[in-house]
Write a protein that holds these residues in place. Structure first.
Motif, mmCIF file in Angstrom:
data_model
loop_
_atom_site.group_PDB
_atom_site.id
_atom_site.type_symbol
_atom_site.label_atom_id
_atom_site.label_comp_id
_atom_site.label_asym_id
_atom_site.label_seq_id
_atom_site.Cartn_x
_atom_site.Cartn_y
_atom_site.Cartn_z
ATOM 1 N N THR A 88 0.848 -1.195 0.000
ATOM 2 C CA THR A 88 0.000 0.000 0.000
ATOM 3 C C THR A 88 0.880 1.240 0.000
ATOM 4 O O THR A 88 1.809 1.349 0.815
ATOM 5 N N LEU A 89 0.602 2.154 -0.906
ATOM 6 C CA LEU A 89 1.294 3.433 -0.965
ATOM 7 C C LEU A 89 0.289 4.518 -0.606
ATOM 8 O O LEU A 89 -0.778 4.608 -1.229
ATOM 9 N N MET A 90 0.597 5.296 0.412
ATOM 10 C CA MET A 90 -0.313 6.358 0.825
ATOM 11 C C MET A 90 0.451 7.657 1.007
ATOM 12 O O MET A 90 1.682 7.662 1.121
ATOM 13 N N VAL A 91 -0.288 8.766 1.047
ATOM 14 C CA VAL A 91 0.322 10.071 1.279
ATOM 15 C C VAL A 91 -0.499 10.791 2.336
ATOM 16 O O VAL A 91 -1.739 10.751 2.340
ATOM 17 N N ARG A 92 0.230 11.439 3.273
ATOM 18 C CA ARG A 92 -0.413 12.200 4.336
ATOM 19 C C ARG A 92 0.127 13.624 4.357
ATOM 20 O O ARG A 92 1.254 13.887 3.922
ATOM 21 N N CYS A 93 -0.644 14.514 4.900
ATOM 22 C CA CYS A 93 -0.206 15.883 5.161
ATOM 23 C C CYS A 93 -0.751 16.306 6.509
ATOM 24 O O CYS A 93 -1.961 16.161 6.761
ATOM 25 N N ARG A 94 0.147 16.760 7.391
ATOM 26 C CA ARG A 94 -0.234 17.142 8.759
ATOM 27 C C ARG A 94 -0.953 15.999 9.475
ATOM 28 O O ARG A 94 -1.865 16.216 10.272
ATOM 29 N N GLY A 95 -0.552 14.767 9.146
ATOM 30 C CA GLY A 95 -1.119 13.596 9.800
ATOM 31 C C GLY A 95 -2.415 13.104 9.214
ATOM 32 O O GLY A 95 -2.949 12.093 9.666
ATOM 33 N N GLY A 126 8.068 24.819 3.101
ATOM 34 C CA GLY A 126 8.730 24.161 4.221
ATOM 35 C C GLY A 126 7.957 23.005 4.803
ATOM 36 O O GLY A 126 8.512 22.197 5.550
ATOM 37 N N GLU A 127 6.672 22.899 4.488
ATOM 38 C CA GLU A 127 5.883 21.756 4.945
ATOM 39 C C GLU A 127 6.111 20.562 4.021
ATOM 40 O O GLU A 127 6.573 20.714 2.892
ATOM 41 N N CYS A 128 5.742 19.377 4.510
ATOM 42 C CA CYS A 128 6.013 18.137 3.770
ATOM 43 C C CYS A 128 4.759 17.340 3.490
ATOM 44 O O CYS A 128 3.832 17.309 4.309
ATOM 45 N N PHE A 129 4.748 16.688 2.332
ATOM 46 C CA PHE A 129 3.906 15.522 2.123
ATOM 47 C C PHE A 129 4.707 14.324 2.635
ATOM 48 O O PHE A 129 5.913 14.211 2.364
ATOM 49 N N VAL A 130 4.067 13.425 3.346
ATOM 50 C CA VAL A 130 4.737 12.208 3.826
ATOM 51 C C VAL A 130 4.142 11.017 3.087
ATOM 52 O O VAL A 130 2.954 10.708 3.229
ATOM 53 N N PHE A 131 4.979 10.373 2.283
ATOM 54 C CA PHE A 131 4.565 9.169 1.559
ATOM 55 C C PHE A 131 5.032 7.947 2.345
ATOM 56 O O PHE A 131 6.165 7.910 2.836
ATOM 57 N N GLU A 132 4.165 6.961 2.438
ATOM 58 C CA GLU A 132 4.500 5.719 3.142
ATOM 59 C C GLU A 132 4.131 4.526 2.275
ATOM 60 O O GLU A 132 2.999 4.416 1.803
ATOM 61 N N ARG A 580 5.730 9.019 15.415
ATOM 62 C CA ARG A 580 5.606 9.377 13.995
ATOM 63 C C ARG A 580 4.362 10.225 13.753
ATOM 64 O O ARG A 580 4.409 11.241 13.047
ATOM 65 N N ALA A 581 3.253 9.807 14.331
ATOM 66 C CA ALA A 581 2.005 10.555 14.144
ATOM 67 C C ALA A 581 2.099 11.945 14.754
ATOM 68 O O ALA A 581 1.622 12.931 14.170
ATOM 69 N N ALA A 582 2.722 12.047 15.933
ATOM 70 C CA ALA A 582 2.851 13.345 16.586
ATOM 71 C C ALA A 582 3.742 14.282 15.778
ATOM 72 O O ALA A 582 3.468 15.481 15.673
ATOM 73 N N GLN A 583 4.825 13.737 15.177
ATOM 74 C CA GLN A 583 5.700 14.574 14.367
ATOM 75 C C GLN A 583 4.973 15.083 13.126
ATOM 76 O O GLN A 583 5.073 16.261 12.773
ATOM 77 N N GLU A 584 4.241 14.195 12.457
ATOM 78 C CA GLU A 584 3.553 14.592 11.229
ATOM 79 C C GLU A 584 2.458 15.622 11.496
ATOM 80 O O GLU A 584 2.205 16.495 10.656
ATOM 81 N N SER A 585 1.805 15.538 12.633
ATOM 82 C CA SER A 585 0.675 16.428 12.910
ATOM 83 C C SER A 585 1.073 17.695 13.661
ATOM 84 O O SER A 585 0.246 18.591 13.846
ATOM 85 N N ALA A 586 2.334 17.794 14.090
ATOM 86 C CA ALA A 586 2.770 18.972 14.857
ATOM 87 C C ALA A 586 2.696 20.230 14.001
ATOM 88 O O ALA A 586 3.000 20.209 12.807
ATOM 89 N N THR A 587 2.308 21.333 14.610
ATOM 90 C CA THR A 587 2.191 22.610 13.920
ATOM 91 C C THR A 587 2.881 23.704 14.715
ATOM 92 O O THR A 587 3.115 23.551 15.927
ATOM 93 N N PRO A 588 3.217 24.825 14.078
ATOM 94 C CA PRO A 588 3.778 25.953 14.831
ATOM 95 C C PRO A 588 2.861 26.403 15.964
ATOM 96 O O PRO A 588 3.340 26.771 17.046
ATOM 97 N N ALA A 589 1.553 26.374 15.734
ATOM 98 C CA ALA A 589 0.624 26.780 16.790
ATOM 99 C C ALA A 589 0.712 25.856 17.993
ATOM 100 O O ALA A 589 0.649 26.308 19.147
#
Length: 613
Positions: A88-95, A126-132, A580-589
């Protein structure tokens, strides 16, 4: 081997006698670490490949090319892998998952394409798409930055030519004006000590008398800086003059790792400071290209007279950079961009060498410096919190630092590119050496402090090591000093990490500090002061507690909360997934909320605005 024997052996050398600081305790305490599923591209194929590399996009934008395409396309390269599906190939943004595709077996086409606008709100610079890519026995991850555009490159506050004799004669320097703030943001009075290293190119000239502490000749900026401080005597109030005098205690030394900017980068920085074609712009360009310059590093005073925001650090940082700007100084930005040869490093991790950097050391273990000495567990909390917010703090630096090999990102999912293997004619990273095993134009990083595979961020493995050690009866039986040595000394998880990451853990044993390596050199003293203040408060909050600190969960979009304490109490598979989930969803706020007790909430937006110009 019994737990009691392990605990005793950890306190003694091989011969049974005490040998603090030399016996690798960490190697005794990590024997029960579980074997993790294949997760890293270094384990071999399959790989996730991206059609457009960061390096290529950066080179295009630097040369004045059009903005990169708004879409990101990746595909799976199966290679000679022999693993069972389904895949399975998926892509996430901000978790949040945006898309996925799947195939039953290898060698079938598996690809995804995503638009920048598919994220809500659209992906920011500066933000990322995370592909898994995942399958029953393993996974691969790839962080792909938002496509670069011309607005991503800021060239301000990178160069200032020296005052001429006539200009200096007609200039009345007032220290109070030199340290005047540009931002209307508050600083806290957090007392924890810190040190700052500022790498620059400065105009040639006679240095201070004698040699520096290392025996090297002092660069010319030292004498020029001292002369400027003397110009402040007649017109400065006593308190401001005292701060200017402290600037004379900064070490002015040499760092051969500093390298010039590319021609185009030098031109853009010079023209951001002065009118194109002017004499000042021409002089600025010469500074940036390392013509008629010293490779100069300014270091703030060491303990017990180190910087502290409880004792005027913000004023001192602003004053120091205002003085340095008047002696002729440059902060070379992009030294080179390059794609990585196939088979040497993941091309998606293509890097950019910067010409110089700012490193900030925050006290955690030095009893001679200000601030509470942190325990082993408190330092672990700070490190895990830094990993959680690593993708956020990356956005506070200029774009050429987003994939800088000397401060590689700490992806919670593991390493995606390796600074040891890449083509380089010269580099900001010190220690590059030609290798007989490499072809012409290729090099391998030689870190004398590391051995074997050290220096490669293997996030899950290091977290697994720490997770295991914290549960070990042998580790618990150690006193705090030996616990710190087990976690950060020879043979420890930190030693396997190396120092060329956004957060250098090797400095814990060497200096009693955590060294943050991720920031571009800037001549804006207020920007640097707020960056350094954020870092000190980060250590204070996540190390010692307080609002949003050690035990306080940070809210997540999915409800509930996350904290470093809670993560460490989870079983290992759940802990790794949570990080991993916390890193992907972390925001400046989220970061500003966690630091709300001591950091102005406008700090993140101000730093990101400066990063993008």
């Amino acid at each position: 081997m019994s737990l009691a024997f392990l605990a005793a052996a950890a306190r003694q050398g091989p011969g049974g006698g005490a040998s603090k600081g030399s016996w690798p305790i960490g190697t005794l305490l990590t024997h029960d670490i579980p074997v993790l599923p294949s997760y890293c591209s270094k384990d071999g194929p399959p790989h996730i490949r991206c059609g457009s590399t960061f390096s290529d996009q950066l080179a295009n934008v630097l040369s004045g090319g059009a903005a990169s395409a708004s879409s990101v396309a990746v595909h799976v390269e199966w290679g000679d892998a022999d693993v069972g599906g389904p895949f399975t190939l998926m892509v996430r943004c901000r978790g949040v998952e945006l898309a996925r595709a799947a195939v039953a077996a290898m060698q079938q086409t598996l690809a995804l394409e995503i638009e920048q606008s598919d994220a809500s709100p659209p992906l920011q610079p500066g933000e990322c798409f995370v592909f898994e890519l995942s399958w029953p026995s393993g996974s691969r991850h790839l962080h792909v930055l938002a496509p670069l555009g011309p607005s991503c490159l800021a060239h301000g506050s990178l160069v200032s030519v020296a005052l001429t004799g006539a200009e200096l004669a007609n200039t009345r320097l007032n220290a109070e004006q030199l340290m005047a703030p540009r931002f209307l943001m508050r600083f806290s009075s957090v007392v924890r000590g810190l040190g700052i290293e500022i790498e620059t190119l400065t105009a040639l000239g006679p240095g201070r008398l004698g040699v520096d502490a290392t025996g090297a000749v002092n660069p010319g900026a030292g004498a020029a800086l001292d002369a400027l401080v003397e110009r402040c005597v007649e017109s400065s109030p006593p308190h401001s003059l005292a701060i200017a005098r402290r600037c004379q205690s900064w070490v002015v030394g040499e760092d051969n790792a500093i390298v010039p900017a590319l021609e185009r980068a030098a031109q853009l920085a010079a023209e951001a400071a002065y009118p194109a074609g002017s004499d000042h712009a021409k002089r600025a360009r010469q500074l940036l290209l390392n013509r008629g310059t010293h490779k100069t590093e300014f270091k703030s005073p060491a303990p017990p007279t180190e910087l502290s925001f409880g004792d005027g650090a913000a004023d001192e940082i602003r004053c120091m950079l205002a003085l340095v700007s008047r002696v002729g100084v440059a902060a070379p930005s992009i030294h080179q961009t390059h794609a990585i040869a196939a088979g040497k490093m993941e091309p998606e991790g293509s890097a950019c060498d910067s010409g110089c950097a700012i490193h900030v050391h925050i006290n955690v273990r030095n009893a001679d410096a200000r601030g509470k000495v942190l325990s082993a567990l408190e330092i672990v909390h700070v490190v895990l919190a830094w990993v959680r917010f690593d993708l956020v703090t990356s956005r506070f630096a200029r774009a050429w630092y987003w994939r800088e090999p000397s401060c590689a990102p700490l992806f919670a999912s593991g390493v995606e590119f390796w600074p040891q293997q890449r083509p380089a004619q010269s580099s900001h990273i010190d220690g590059w050496a030609m290798s007989a095993q490499c072809g012409v134009g290729e090099s391998v990083l030689v870190d004398q402090a590391n051995e074997g595979g050290a220096g490669q961020w293997q996030g899950p493995e290091i977290v697994a090591s720490v997770h295991s050690m914290l549960r070990s009866e042998a580790f618990i039986a150690l006193d705090d000093e030996d616990q710190v040595r087990a976690l950060f000394g020879e043979g420890s998880p930190a030693a396997s990490l190396g120092r060329y990451c956004s957060l250098n853990l090797k400095s814990v044993m060497k200096y009693g500090t955590l060294e943050v390596r991720r920031f571009h050199t800037t001549l804006d003293g207020d920007v640097l002061a707020h960056w350094a203040h954020l870092l000190v408060c980060f250590v204070e909050v996540f190390g010692t507690g307080g609002a949003g600190g050690v035990g306080a969960p940070t809210p997540t979009d999915g409800g509930g909360g996350y904290s470093e304490t809670g993560m460490l109490e989870m079983p290992l598979p759940e802990a790794l997934a949570a990080l991993r989930a916390a890193q992907e969803s972390a925001t400046p706020a989220m970061l500003m909320d966690a630091l709300r007790s001591c950091v102005d909430p406008a700090t993140a937006e101000a730093l990101m605005a400066d990063a993008l110009g």
